[in-house]
Design an enzyme around this catalytic site. Structure first.
Site, mmCIF file in Angstrom:
data_model
loop_
_atom_site.group_PDB
_atom_site.id
_atom_site.type_symbol
_atom_site.label_atom_id
_atom_site.label_comp_id
_atom_site.label_asym_id
_atom_site.label_seq_id
_atom_site.Cartn_x
_atom_site.Cartn_y
_atom_site.Cartn_z
ATOM 1 N N GLU A 266 -51.985 -59.033 -63.311
ATOM 2 C CA GLU A 266 -52.880 -58.327 -64.230
ATOM 3 C C GLU A 266 -53.401 -57.043 -63.620
ATOM 4 O O GLU A 266 -54.615 -56.823 -63.598
ATOM 5 C CB GLU A 266 -54.105 -59.209 -64.497
ATOM 6 C CG GLU A 266 -53.903 -60.260 -65.504
ATOM 7 C CD GLU A 266 -55.218 -60.663 -66.133
ATOM 8 O OE1 GLU A 266 -56.207 -60.723 -65.425
ATOM 9 O OE2 GLU A 266 -55.209 -60.892 -67.343
ATOM 10 N N GLU B 11 -48.105 -66.036 -69.486
ATOM 11 C CA GLU B 11 -49.327 -66.852 -69.612
ATOM 12 C C GLU B 11 -49.662 -67.035 -71.082
ATOM 13 O O GLU B 11 -50.312 -66.168 -71.687
ATOM 14 C CB GLU B 11 -50.522 -66.198 -68.919
ATOM 15 C CG GLU B 11 -50.539 -66.360 -67.429
ATOM 16 C CD GLU B 11 -51.820 -65.819 -66.796
ATOM 17 O OE1 GLU B 11 -52.885 -65.833 -67.441
ATOM 18 O OE2 GLU B 11 -51.737 -65.353 -65.642
#
Ligand code: GAL
Length: 726
Positions: free
Chosen positions: A181, A250
């Protein structure tokens, strides 16, 4: 040996022997290409340190039975390298063993090395010692940081290579992740962020694993690294190059929570809808985060205030039990998608409108046959649609899957499974005879770790070896300063995360920040007497933050000012006077949690009428393991806040703060249906704490509890978790 495993090994062997170029793993615009074949893959996150090794095989088998083809895990740097150059890969941290179990089950692995992982894990997976490396700046173009990151990443890759665990060597690892991220941080950091991202990609690729690398949530991931998506929905997502596959690393099955927060649930109908919607747009890889969440044992929870359970409302619950209908409905979804695999991999979807809210996605080719996904985007109304001259009824917000473009084999809103009801049943164990030990509240300057003028930062003192740091000072109050009937106010400003204030050895009050607002001000009326008074502030960290950049700047503890108001001469600032510090608790230094602590004689027997609400108290009792195989938990409802150990191993932090939230409704995300519903409001966020069966001996297990605020230890109970599908 599993047929699929035998085949994979044989394939790789032949590849390597005859020098074929399509050995191992590559990718194209459709999917990962494994041993020369495109694949649609479902994967599930199971984090090895979040369950005891004795559970791994069962969890992985359940994942396989649920239709997964891969297991995904982060690599947890801080547990592997607790001190620089000092490595630990034992027990729950035995990464190689975990990956080998994945291999032996015939599944693939996705190794998310990070080494920054976020993951609601202490300090986002960074060892706290890294913060103290001179000149360091985290997750940016900084030499000391890059050096440390490179060293650890290389170490992990070398370990995997030595065990031949990459698929290019015949092993199960088909994919690896570098960083995590990074996009939001890169954008803030500008040039330095871009330089770091490019560097991270370059070193990863340079490690020569023979399998692709991904960056989850980094839209600018440079070639050949694949940018992948995370979120509740990812159908809007496209990779940054047409020759990269569309991957969702995810897919959030639920959510984590914090002490004092509600528990989140995500309906399987919504999750299945999101996944089918991703596949119908051309997605070829979906990883459930989490498939089994597990437990934040010890002090591994991130934070602050992330709870010990990492259940996540995942298809397999914290205790390893199947959660229906989530598990079964997703299994059905995977089966249905698999039936479409040839069509999905050989054609691009063509979207055909079927009405204002209805649409078909058709995959059709000579080589792949035909598969169709029929979608109703309306959130309330059933739709009757006509597709290729046949009628189909689509429930609101649902997708029907037609592997032959004719027959519906699955609809995301039609759930066939019942619902698992989890219950806690009493277990008779003999948890009766309690002993206690009172933690020391006052100590002298000679007893302190250090004395200094002014207030010191907490992590610098504790290096996160303990949650606790004592700040102690003395104030002399003249008789005339104490106005009659009025109690002075002690004001404490803390950078986080919690504090208990003791005046002359007695608890005056406690306060804490929250996950979002760690800093807090604490005002408490105190009883001072004329003459010398001792002010002792026990400052606590409750899991270090796991999100963000520049971790080197993170500060905790009482940074001041600390003042006393309402004394004769106005406000007295105590910040700049002499303070004594003690790192950790007396009980910690005595290893009271260990079965064979040298200080076993220091415990006092408790009468049956235990004194309740005593702060800073250690309790212990022995118990036998209940017969049977159901998972076990400790019911901590009668207690306040602290930590628990069994036979010297930490179950984690407990806290019975009541959950506040919006339990009456579900929270809506921007453009979609409810992603998450909340429960538990009005009850403790976490009342039950997982006790792994494998930790217990048949008899004589030692339970040790350290209670900070006050509680009734006689109310602690060992319970069995049972699951019944209704
Ligand atoms: C993601 C992150 C994960 C985890 C998740 C929330 O953005 O990559 O590590 O923190 O959020 O559970």
């Amino acid at each position: 040996m599993e047929e699929s495993l035998r085949w994979a090994l044989l394939c790789t062997f032949i590849c390597l022997t005859i020098g074929l170029t399509h050995c191992g793993v590559t990718y194209d615009g459709k999917s990962l290409v494994i041993d020369g074949h495109r694949r649609i893959l479902f994967s599930g996150s199971i984090h090895y340190p979040r369950s005891p090794p004795e559970m791994w095989e069962g969890l992985i088998q359940k994942a396989k039975d649920g239709g997964l083809g891969a297991i995904d895990t982060y690599v947890f740097w801080n547990v592997h390298e607790p001190y620089p150059g000092n490595y630990n890969f034992e027990g729950r941290y035995d990464l190689v063993r975990f990956i080998k179990i994945v291999r032996d089950a015939g599944l693939y692995a996705h190794l998310r090395i990070g080494p920054y992982i976020c993951g609601e894990w202490n300090f986002g997976g960074f060892p706290v010692w890294l913060k103290f490396v001179p000149g360091i700046s985290f997750r940016t173009d900084n030499q000391p940081f890059k050096l440390a990151m490179m060293k650890f990443t290389q170490k992990i890759v070398d370990m995997m290579k030595a065990e031949r665990l990459f698929h290019s060597q015949g092993g199960p690892i088909i994919l690896s992740q570098i960083e995590n991220e990074y996009e939001p941080d890169r954008k803030v950091l500008g040039e330095a962020g871009n330089a770091y991202m490019n560097w991270a990609a370059k070193i990863a690729v340079g490690l020569g694993t023979g399998v692709p690398w991904v960056m989850c949530k980094e839209d600018d991931a440079p070639d050949p690294v694949i940018n992948t998506c995370n979120g509740f929905y990812c159908d809007y997502f496209s990779p940054n190059k047409p020759y990269k596959p569309t991957m969702w690393t995810e897919a959030w099955t639920g959510w984590f929570t914090e002490f004092g927060g509600p528990i989140y649930q995500r309906s399987v109908e919504d999750l299945a809808f999101a996944v089918a919607r991703f596949i119908q747009k051309g997605g070829s890889f979906v990883n459930y985060y989490m498939y089994h969440g597990g437990t934040n044992f010890g002090r591994t929870a991130g934070g602050p205030f992330i709870i010990t359970s990492y259940d996540y409302d995942a298809p397999i619950d914290e205790y390893g039990l199947v959660r229906q209908p989530k598990y079964g409905h997703l299994t059905d979804l995977h089966r249905a998608v698999k039936l479409c695999e040839r069509a999905l991999l050989n054609a691009n979807p063509v979207a055909v409108p079927l009405g204002s809210y209805e649409q078909a996605h058709v995959f059709s080719s000579a080589s792949g046959g035909c598969a169709a996904f029929l979608t109703n985007y309306h959130t309330n109304l059933v739709a009757r649609v006509s597709f290729r001259n046949r009628k189909y009824d689509l429930p609101p917000w649902s997708i029907s899957i037609l592997p032959d473009c004719i027959n519906e084999v699955f609809n995301t809103a039609k759930v066939r499974q019942g619902k698992t009801v989890f219950q806690y049943l009493t277990a008779s164990t003999g948890l009766k005879s309690w002993e206690s030990f009172e933690e020391e509240v006052s100590f002298t300057e000679e007893d302190s770790t250090v004395s200094a003028t002014g207030l010191l930062e907490q992590l610098n003192m504790t290096r996160d070896a303990t949650d606790y740091l004592w700040y102690t000072t003395r104030v002399n109050v003249g008789p005339s300063e104490l106005a009659r009937g009025r109690r002075p106010i002690l004001r404490v400003q803390s950078a986080g995360h919690a504090v208990h204030a003791f005046i002359n050895g007695r608890l005056s009050g406690s306060a804490s920040g929250t996950r979002d607002k760690r800093r807090f001000n604490f005002d408490v009326n105190v009883n001072l007497h004329a003459g010398d008074n001792q002010i002792s502030l026990l400052s606590l960290t409750v899991g270090l933050p796991n999100q963000g950049s520049h971790f080197e700047t993170y500060r905790a503890g009482i940074l001041g000012p600390v003042t006393l108001e309402g004394l004769g001469h106005g406000t007295r600032d105590l910040s700049g006077q002499r303070w004594s510090y003690r790192v950790g608790l007396k009980g910690e230094s005595m290893s009271l949690h260990m079965p064979n602590s040298a200080h076993s004689g220091s415990w006092m027997h408790e009468s049956t009428m235990m004194q309740k609400q005593r702060p800073l108290t250690w309790y212990r009792a022995y118990f036998d393991a209940p017969v049977g195989a159901e998972p076990l938990a400790l019911d901590m409802k009668s207690m306040g806040k602290g930590q628990v150990w069994i036979d010297g191993q930490s179950i984690g932090r407990y806290c019975t703060t009541v959950a506040m939230g919006y339990c009456s409704s579900c929270s809506y995300s921007d453009t979609y249906r409810p992603a998450r519903c909340q429960s538990q409001c009005g009850d403790p966020t976490q009342r039950w704490y997982h006790v792994p069966r494998s930790w217990l001996k048949p008899t004589g297990n030692l339970l040790v509890v350290f209670e900070e605020i006050g509680g009734d230890a006689s109310g602690i109970a060992l319970v069995r978790r049972s699951a019944v599908v209704v």
